[in-house]
Design an enzyme around this catalytic site. Sequence first.
Site, short mmCIF file in Angstrom:
data_model
loop_
_atom_site.label_atom_id
_atom_site.label_comp_id
_atom_site.label_asym_id
_atom_site.label_seq_id
_atom_site.Cartn_x
_atom_site.Cartn_y
_atom_site.Cartn_z
N CYS A 81 0.84 -1.19 0.00
CA CYS A 81 0.00 0.00 0.00
C CYS A 81 0.88 1.25 0.00
O CYS A 81 1.54 1.54 -0.99
CB CYS A 81 -0.98 -0.04 1.18
N HIS A 166 -3.67 -5.21 0.66
CA HIS A 166 -3.08 -5.64 1.94
C HIS A 166 -3.07 -7.17 2.03
O HIS A 166 -4.07 -7.77 2.41
CB HIS A 166 -3.86 -5.04 3.11
N GLU A 168 -1.61 -8.90 4.19
CA GLU A 168 -1.50 -9.34 5.59
C GLU A 168 -2.83 -9.60 6.26
O GLU A 168 -2.89 -10.32 7.26
CB GLU A 168 -0.70 -8.31 6.41
#
Length: 517
Positions: A81, A166, A168
């Site tokens: 990002c 993202h 994660e």
Amino acid sequence: MNDSIAILDFGSQTSQLIARRVREAQVYCELFPWDAPAEKVLALHPKGFILSGSPASVYESGAPFIPAYVLDSGLPILGICFGMQALTYALGGKVAAATRREYGLAQVESTGDNPLLPPGEHRVWMSHGDRIEQAPPGFISLAHTGNSPVAMMGNLETKRFGVQFHPEVHHTPGGRELLRRFVVEVCGAKPDWTLDSIIRAATDQIRASVGDERVLVAVSGGVDSSVATALVNRAIGDQLTAVFVDHGLLRQGEREQVEAAFRRSLGQRLVVVNAIEDYMDALQGVTDPEQKRRIIGEKFIRIFETEAKKAGSPRFLVQGTIYPDVVESSAPDRSKAQRIKTHHNVGGLPKDMQFTLVEPLRYLFKDEVRAVGEALGLPAELVWRQPFPGPGLAVRCLGDITLERLDTLRAADHIFTSELTAAGLLNRATDEPDGISQAFAVLLPVRSVGVMGDTRTYQETVALRAVTTEDFMTADWARLPYDLLARTANRIVNEVAGVNRVVYDITSKPPATIEWE
């Protein structure tokens, strides 16, 4: 020394999730502020760098930037990002405000040249207002969306990559594999960071920190303090004295359950303190949640200072602090993130505290803590016990805290959790189908008109909260069966005095937090 990855934190609320995913790939990593001294980061001898997201824009005055030593290292880099935007900005590409922001779920189309993401469509989680207008020289677009022509980019020769989404977070299903490919296949890090390694490192650190001195440990009966206690007990044995404080803010029957569980393993090294009156006096008339947390945090330490004198004044205090506490409190070592709320055992601690804290779980998430607990041989009733905030019912009893209101909340909470348990939905591994990660009742300082037995009532409201989550950094509200909710509400209004209305919280995290205060 394990092979490792250095993660630079630019202020994202999910930065530690990146570390967690890397560790899931059994690769050791550490998280550093983006402006940490180069020698501190490079002392880790990283195999590569990951750059986190941020609330900033790269073209703003005073925005964070990639330190020169990272670019000069020649090591692989993955920007996430803002990290991707910072990489683009530093290497001569173009970043601009997007005509349409992307927040939430999106579909990206990956190309066949992508070494991190298989070709085809992938569901991802986006959260950005800027986009890459032009990739830096030497980079190619590896994925795109309708709104982001460069949703993923890479320089295959220098092994530098960026993703606009993202990987994660739980809502990007292929994110774990993307990060594993980067750290293991691109960076060449050996996957040798295991539960045994975590336990060994934690016990070694405890021994190195405390030596042969005596230690106090705070136990609550929850999984965090239980695992912390087990780790300390394994590391230093009889040097440990465990203290359990009954502050009157516990769930129904909790004091008896905690005392029974720990007496078996710790014997006379468990001290139980009745501090109900002290806490009720200190919290009288306090309604602001941050003030509640600060009061509880200071009272917590003062009680332990008193107990320390009785135990020969040990210098060390062990706490079961875990990383979501640290992230949301914006503790000193996470100062790049915005404070969401103060946790009583992190930001609520008094500045003149006399203890040196030992927090062996400080950088672990709840599911990691449970895995460590299971590896240590703790019983399932402790490992899978429902999470409970350190300030206890003080942050679930909104408004004035009185013994009468606490008793009301305890009774409502017990009914709700009992119904969930009877339905087989509670106290289960979070990866089981339909399992609830956390559930509780909240007593609201809101009165409404009702009717019972043809008589007007004007009583308080109970809110029910049940969520599903993997890491407690993001969560979704649980889709409970209607008949279970109906039965629970009916029981509460009939069995709990002073309540005539029950509501169900259907808000995810974010934008809400799991707890109400």
